[in-house]
Design an enzyme around this catalytic site. Structure first.
Site, PDB file in Angstrom:
ATOM      1  N   PHE A  76      18.980  37.040  10.374  1.00 28.02           N
ATOM      2  CA  PHE A  76      18.443  38.392  10.568  1.00 28.02           C
ATOM      3  C   PHE A  76      17.977  38.997   9.249  1.00 28.02           C
ATOM      4  O   PHE A  76      17.532  38.287   8.349  1.00 28.02           O
ATOM      5  CB  PHE A  76      19.461  39.275  11.291  1.00 28.02           C
ATOM      6  CG  PHE A  76      19.764  38.822  12.686  1.00 28.02           C
ATOM      7  CD1 PHE A  76      18.741  38.534  13.578  1.00 28.02           C
ATOM      8  CD2 PHE A  76      21.079  38.673  13.129  1.00 28.02           C
ATOM      9  CE1 PHE A  76      19.011  38.095  14.874  1.00 28.02           C
ATOM     10  CE2 PHE A  76      21.358  38.249  14.422  1.00 28.02           C
ATOM     11  CZ  PHE A  76      20.322  37.963  15.286  1.00 28.02           C
ATOM     12  N   ARG A 108      20.489  26.384   9.118  1.00 29.94           N
ATOM     13  CA  ARG A 108      21.386  26.453  10.279  1.00 29.94           C
ATOM     14  C   ARG A 108      20.837  25.616  11.434  1.00 29.94           C
ATOM     15  O   ARG A 108      19.631  25.429  11.561  1.00 29.94           O
ATOM     16  CB  ARG A 108      21.541  27.903  10.754  1.00 29.94           C
ATOM     17  CG  ARG A 108      22.227  28.815   9.763  1.00 29.94           C
ATOM     18  CD  ARG A 108      22.299  30.230  10.306  1.00 29.94           C
ATOM     19  NE  ARG A 108      20.979  30.808  10.484  1.00 29.94           N
ATOM     20  CZ  ARG A 108      20.717  31.901  11.191  1.00 29.94           C
ATOM     21  NH1 ARG A 108      21.697  32.517  11.820  1.00 29.94           N
ATOM     22  NH2 ARG A 108      19.501  32.372  11.285  1.00 29.94           N
ATOM     23  N   ALA A 157      24.546  36.032  13.057  1.00 28.11           N
ATOM     24  CA  ALA A 157      24.702  36.955  11.938  1.00 28.11           C
ATOM     25  C   ALA A 157      25.074  38.363  12.366  1.00 28.11           C
ATOM     26  O   ALA A 157      25.412  39.181  11.516  1.00 28.11           O
ATOM     27  CB  ALA A 157      23.424  36.999  11.104  1.00 28.11           C
ATOM     28  N   PHE A 194      -0.892  36.328   8.262  1.00 30.80           N
ATOM     29  CA  PHE A 194      -1.509  36.171   9.574  1.00 30.80           C
ATOM     30  C   PHE A 194      -3.005  36.405   9.431  1.00 30.80           C
ATOM     31  O   PHE A 194      -3.453  37.128   8.521  1.00 30.80           O
ATOM     32  CB  PHE A 194      -0.912  37.161  10.582  1.00 30.80           C
ATOM     33  CG  PHE A 194       0.447  36.782  11.090  1.00 30.80           C
ATOM     34  CD1 PHE A 194       0.602  36.207  12.347  1.00 30.80           C
ATOM     35  CD2 PHE A 194       1.585  36.971  10.315  1.00 30.80           C
ATOM     36  CE1 PHE A 194       1.859  35.844  12.820  1.00 30.80           C
ATOM     37  CE2 PHE A 194       2.833  36.618  10.772  1.00 30.80           C
ATOM     38  CZ  PHE A 194       2.976  36.050  12.038  1.00 30.80           C
TER      39      PHE A 194
END
Length: 556
Positions: free
Chosen positions: A299, A92, A271, A380
């Site tokens: 989302f 998108r 969304a 992470f």
């Protein structure tokens, strides 16, 4: 640590003609926008078969900790290329609202980005401006029709099509226009939505070609007469001019990742108010030009994936060969009750509790949509071995494989294990068979109830009197066969943003419904969803500037 902008600027981009050639696009179908962006004339490729395995990247419900869905999508495609696969992205376009507001852009992060990052996150090729112009041209023609004699007998109090703007501005949510005397039109209430939430955006992204786009635009219901009869954009006479404004924008945009993987970035509906997927034309073009097409939905899977499958795939004969669910240790802790600011601290108890959200989405993919699923664990530095093993062991119990994504730090090289797992899983499901949440011939209420109970895991659904009235009227007018698009909070599987994890046994409330005839779906509102966001107390725009050399600074 370098910022996303600094990393993007340090990347060595290939001329877009080279990317296009490597992707198989003929030179005469490529229209460059500068050195690193181009429009592709998809009409030249409509006869090519769609050969690619389709990979849908979705996620757990969003959290303040972030999940990095676009980062994973980019890294996954790059990882596929690293292991020798012919992969292409279909993503998108960003909206300026989040860029200058709070959420940020939509180009990925670290070494898993699409570039040129600054251009993409700002004006890009002007697609959203074209959609804004087409939307507002229709608004002008509605009011002009009323001013010039009102042949269609439009009731000014029942004009239901709103202006749009691609900037967050809460002051424009509700306005009064046409004041100042008869020469300035008919006074009436109106308002603005953000461009990504406009029906023109949703229509644009679901159209298969320009002729389909014009037909869909003509079907948009813009008002009602004094007798209550719907009035369409086609009856106003606006569909042709709107299509002309959108003609060039309708061609998908070709860009590249930092790793030089081709990406078609096109369209961007929200969304939580629309279907949250890039354009059908870009997805199909990517599937014609690659062996593996990686795309994403907005989302969490309860919103984005459900709408991707039940709306976009249903309308266009698509279905993913594999679904990738993105999660992070940090975000799972949030769903387990960990406080903001503590996500980096070891907390096995919160992680175990928060896994319920991921497992709930997995259940939907396997049991309702009956599609192979892989979990991408976006890594992470604060993740501990004990936490990683807990996630892996809980996924083994439900028969789901997981692979790490180190794309932010390492690009495609940090995602090769995930890429191999995803490709192997897609290859093992070569003929993707659709399994929708509800049947086409179900009533609108039954469709909403099916989503609420099967996907959101609600016990029941309550329809407010306004919703009953809206849905009954739409069925009488012939829209019962439309798919439904539930507008609700993205932060919970329920309609209550505070209910984290995997809530069950609650009642979902539908307060109203409206038709998006151009897009071809009915929007059902669960809770209060704002189609024109406001700026936060300290908007991102306050940190964006240009330096003495004219370079942009502060953009992520």
């Amino acid at each position: 640590m370098a910022s996303d902008l600094e990393i993007a600027r340090s990347a060595t981009m290939e001329p877009i003609e080279k990317i296009a050639n490597a992707a198989g696009f003929a030179p005469e179908t490529v229209s460059p926008y500068g050195r690193y962006v181009a429009k592709i004339d998809q009409r030249a490729y409509q006869d090519k078969p769609m050969r690619a395995k389709l990979v849908l990247v979705t996620a757990i419900n969003p959290t303040p900790a972030g999940e990095g869905k676009t980062t994973v999508s980019v890294a996954l495609a790059d990882g596929m290329r690293e292991i020798g696969k012919n992969a292409m992205l279909a993503l998108r376009e960003p909206s300026l609202g989040p860029v200058f507001g709070m959420k940020g852009g939509a180009t990925g992060g670290g070494y898993a980005q699409v570039v040129p990052m600054e251009s993409i996150n700002l004006h890009f090729t002007g697609d959203l401006h074209a959609i804004t112009a087409a939307n507002n041209l229709l608004c002008a023609m509605i009011d002009n029709h009323i001013q010039q004699g009102n042949k269609l007998m439009i009731d000014p109090r029942r004009v239901c099509f709103r202006h749009c703007l691609d900037v967050n501005d809460r002051q424009l949510r509700q306005i009064v226009q046409g004041i100042g005397g008869t020469q300035n039109g008919t006074p009436r209430e109106d308002g603005f939505d953000i461009t990504a939430a406009s029906e023109v955006m949703a229509t644009f992204c679901l159209a298969s070609d320009l002729h389909d786009l014009k037909a869909r635009l003509g079907r948009i219901v813009v008002a009602r007469t004094y007798e209550g009869t719907p009035v369409t954009a086609g009856e106003i006479g606006a569909a042709g001019a709107m299509t002309a404004l959108l003609r060039d924008a309708f061609s998908p945009n070709l860009i590249q990742t930092i790793g030089h993987t081709p990406c078609l970035m096109h369209g961007g509906p929200f969304a939580n108010i629309a279907h949250g997927c890039n354009s059908v034309s870009a997805t199909k073009l990517a599937m014609r030009m690659s062996d593996y097409t990686v795309t994403e939905a907005g989302f969490g899977a309860d919103l984005g994936a459900e709408k991707f499958l039940d709306i976009k795939c249903r309308m266009n004969g698509l279905w993913p060969n594999v679904i990738v669910l993105v999660a992070t240790i940090r975000a799972l802790k949030h769903h387990g009750g960990a406080l903001k600011g503590t996500y980096g601290e070891p907390n096995v108890d919160a992680l175990r509790k928060g896994m319920s959200n991921l497992l709930s989405h997995i259940r939907n993919v396997k049991d309702v949509w009956q599609t192979p699923v892989v979990v991408a664990l976006n890594r992470f530095a604060t993740d501990t071995d004990k936490e990683l093993e807990l996630v892996a062991s809980m996924l083994r119990e439900v028969g789901v494989k997981v692979a790490p994504c180190n794309g932010w730090a390492e690009g495609g090289k940090g995602t090769m294990e995930l890429a191999q797992l995803v490709c192997d899983t897609a290859d093992a499901n070569p003929v993707a068979a659709p399994s929708f949440t509800y049947a086409d011939d179900a009533s609108l209420m039954d469709k909403i109830t099916a989503i609420a109970q099967k996907i959101y895991h609600a016990k029941d659904v309550t329809f407010a009197p306004q919703a009953v009235k809206d849905l009954s009227a739409l069925e009488k007018e012939g829209y019962a066969s439309c798919p439904v698009c539930i507008a609700k909070t993205q932060y919970s599987m329920s309609d209550n943003a505070a209910l984290l994890g995997a809530p069950e046994g609650y009642t979902l409330t539908i307060r109203s419904a409206r038709l998006s005839a151009g897009a071809g779906f009915v929007v059902a509102f669960a809770g209060s969803i704002i189609a024109m966001p406001g700026l936060p107390k300290v908007p991102a725009a306050m940190g964006i500037d240009i330096d003495e050399q004219g370079e942009i600074v502060g953009l992520f």
